[in-house]
Design a protein around this motif. Sequence first.
Motif, PDB file in Angstrom:
ATOM      1  N   VAL A  25      41.448  45.945  50.648  1.00  0.00           N
ATOM      2  CA  VAL A  25      41.441  44.500  50.465  1.00  0.00           C
ATOM      3  C   VAL A  25      40.798  43.775  51.650  1.00  0.00           C
ATOM      4  O   VAL A  25      39.861  42.992  51.483  1.00  0.00           O
ATOM      5  CB  VAL A  25      42.879  43.970  50.249  1.00  0.00           C
ATOM      6  CG1 VAL A  25      42.866  42.440  50.132  1.00  0.00           C
ATOM      7  CG2 VAL A  25      43.482  44.589  49.011  1.00  0.00           C
ATOM      8  N   ARG A  26      41.292  44.036  52.844  1.00  0.00           N
ATOM      9  CA  ARG A  26      40.855  43.248  53.997  1.00  0.00           C
ATOM     10  C   ARG A  26      39.381  43.493  54.345  1.00  0.00           C
ATOM     11  O   ARG A  26      38.627  42.536  54.584  1.00  0.00           O
ATOM     12  CB  ARG A  26      41.734  43.550  55.216  1.00  0.00           C
ATOM     13  CG  ARG A  26      43.171  43.069  55.077  1.00  0.00           C
ATOM     14  CD  ARG A  26      43.908  43.174  56.389  1.00  0.00           C
ATOM     15  NE  ARG A  26      45.302  42.835  56.266  1.00  0.00           N
ATOM     16  CZ  ARG A  26      45.795  41.589  56.323  1.00  0.00           C
ATOM     17  NH1 ARG A  26      44.961  40.565  56.469  1.00  0.00           N
ATOM     18  NH2 ARG A  26      47.085  41.370  56.215  1.00  0.00           N
TER      19      ARG A  26
ATOM     20  N   SER B 168      41.494  36.691  56.292  1.00  0.00           N
ATOM     21  CA  SER B 168      41.275  35.762  55.180  1.00  0.00           C
ATOM     22  C   SER B 168      41.430  36.438  53.821  1.00  0.00           C
ATOM     23  O   SER B 168      41.092  35.847  52.802  1.00  0.00           O
ATOM     24  CB  SER B 168      39.876  35.154  55.277  1.00  0.00           C
ATOM     25  OG  SER B 168      38.875  36.158  55.076  1.00  0.00           O
ATOM     26  N   ALA B 169      41.923  37.664  53.818  1.00  0.00           N
ATOM     27  CA  ALA B 169      42.098  38.390  52.551  1.00  0.00           C
ATOM     28  C   ALA B 169      43.092  37.654  51.652  1.00  0.00           C
ATOM     29  O   ALA B 169      44.012  36.975  52.128  1.00  0.00           O
ATOM     30  CB  ALA B 169      42.577  39.805  52.825  1.00  0.00           C
ATOM     31  N   SER B 170      42.907  37.802  50.359  1.00  0.00           N
ATOM     32  CA  SER B 170      43.766  37.133  49.383  1.00  0.00           C
ATOM     33  C   SER B 170      45.221  37.608  49.516  1.00  0.00           C
ATOM     34  O   SER B 170      45.489  38.813  49.434  1.00  0.00           O
ATOM     35  CB  SER B 170      43.256  37.433  47.970  1.00  0.00           C
ATOM     36  OG  SER B 170      44.205  37.035  47.004  1.00  0.00           O
TER      37      SER B 170
ATOM     38  N   SER C 184      36.970  41.923  51.822  1.00  0.00           N
ATOM     39  CA  SER C 184      36.975  40.464  51.911  1.00  0.00           C
ATOM     40  C   SER C 184      36.309  39.964  53.187  1.00  0.00           C
ATOM     41  O   SER C 184      35.837  38.824  53.248  1.00  0.00           O
ATOM     42  CB  SER C 184      38.411  39.933  51.849  1.00  0.00           C
ATOM     43  OG  SER C 184      39.136  40.295  53.012  1.00  0.00           O
TER      44      SER C 184
ATOM     45  N   LEU D 116      46.934  41.371  48.602  1.00  0.00           N
ATOM     46  CA  LEU D 116      47.769  42.111  49.555  1.00  0.00           C
ATOM     47  C   LEU D 116      49.150  42.397  48.966  1.00  0.00           C
ATOM     48  O   LEU D 116      49.726  43.470  49.193  1.00  0.00           O
ATOM     49  CB  LEU D 116      47.898  41.322  50.858  1.00  0.00           C
ATOM     50  CG  LEU D 116      46.606  41.136  51.663  1.00  0.00           C
ATOM     51  CD1 LEU D 116      46.847  40.203  52.844  1.00  0.00           C
ATOM     52  CD2 LEU D 116      46.084  42.486  52.155  1.00  0.00           C
TER      53      LEU D 116
ATOM     54  N   LEU E  50      39.036  39.500  58.335  1.00  0.00           N
ATOM     55  CA  LEU E  50      40.105  40.423  57.928  1.00  0.00           C
ATOM     56  C   LEU E  50      41.385  39.675  57.568  1.00  0.00           C
ATOM     57  O   LEU E  50      42.142  40.103  56.689  1.00  0.00           O
ATOM     58  CB  LEU E  50      40.388  41.430  59.047  1.00  0.00           C
ATOM     59  CG  LEU E  50      39.276  42.441  59.345  1.00  0.00           C
ATOM     60  CD1 LEU E  50      39.627  43.287  60.561  1.00  0.00           C
ATOM     61  CD2 LEU E  50      39.003  43.342  58.139  1.00  0.00           C
TER      62      LEU E  50
END
Length: 305
Positions: free
Chosen positions: A217-218, A194-196, A221, A200, A192
Motif C-alpha cells: 500500500v504505502r 499519504s497512503a489510504s 501510493s 491500510l 509513504l
Amino acid sequence: MTTTEAAAVTGPAAAPSGPGAEERISTRSAAGAIGRRIATSVITIVVSLVALCLLWVGLLRLFDVSAFVGKGPMDVFHYLFTAAPESGIRPTSLTAEAARDQAFSALGTTLVDAAIGFVTGMVFATVVAALFVLLKPVEVAFMPIAMLLRSVPLVAMAPVLLLIFGQGKVGIAAIAAIVVLFPALVNITLGLRSASPQALDVIRVNGGSALTAMLKVRIPSALPQFLASVRISVPGAIVGAMLAEWLSGFTGLGGVLSTYKGQGNYGGVWTVVVFAVVASIVLYAVAAVIETAVLAAWGPEAGRR
C-alpha cells in the motif's frame, strides 16, 4: 431498420469491448501521456535555453561586464567550434578540437560522479523514509542529523567530507548524495504517510503486518512523490558533484572550471557553465518523461482515460 434506429441501438461510436479492450485503452492512454510529455519537454528545453541566452546577454550589457571576463553565447560557440576565434575567447595554445575534448570529457566525468551520488542519495533516502514510517524511534534519532546536514552550508561541509572519504569517487559521491538526500527524504516520507487509511485497514484486518502494508500500500501510493524527488534531485546531484570536483582536484566540470579560472581562460569558464546548465535542463526533462511513463503504467491514475 433505418440508419437512425441502428444508431440508437448501437449507441454513439460504440466503445471497444471484449477481452483486451480495457488493456488497449490503457495502452493508448499511456502512450498519449508519454507523447504529450515528450513534446512538452522538448518545447520546455528550447524555450528555457532561448530565455537563458537572452537573460545572459541582457545581464552582461546591463552591468557593463568587461568583454575580457564576460563571454556571451556566441563566444562559447566560437570557443568550441571556430578554428581562429577573436583574441581573448580561447588561448592560442588550445585548438577547437582540444577545447571540445576537454569540455566533453569533463562533462562525462561529472555525469558519472553525479550518477553515483544520485543513486546513493535516493537509495539512502528511500530506506530511511521507510524506517521513519515503520519505526518511530528511528525518525526521532535520525531527523536531527538530517536537519543538521541541511542547515550547514555545503561549501563548509564539503572539505570535511573529502577529508573523511578521500578526494576520489567516494568523496565526490558523498557530497552529491547529501545534496540529494534531504529533499528526497522529506518527499518520500510524506508519500509513504499519504497512503489510504482504508487500504491500510484492509491489510490490518486481514492479519497483514506493517511491512506488508509498506510493500502493498504505502510504496505504491508514494510512487508520485518518489518520482518527483528523482526529477528535482538530478540538477542537485550535478551541482554537488561539481562542488566536490572543484575542491578535490582537476577532473570533471568542477575541476576544469577551477583550472580555467586560474589560467584566466574565461571562455572555458563560461563553456563549463553552459555545459552544466544544459545537462541539468536536459536531464530534468528526461526525468520528467520517465516519471510520466512510470505513472501512466503503475501510478494511481494508471489506465484511466
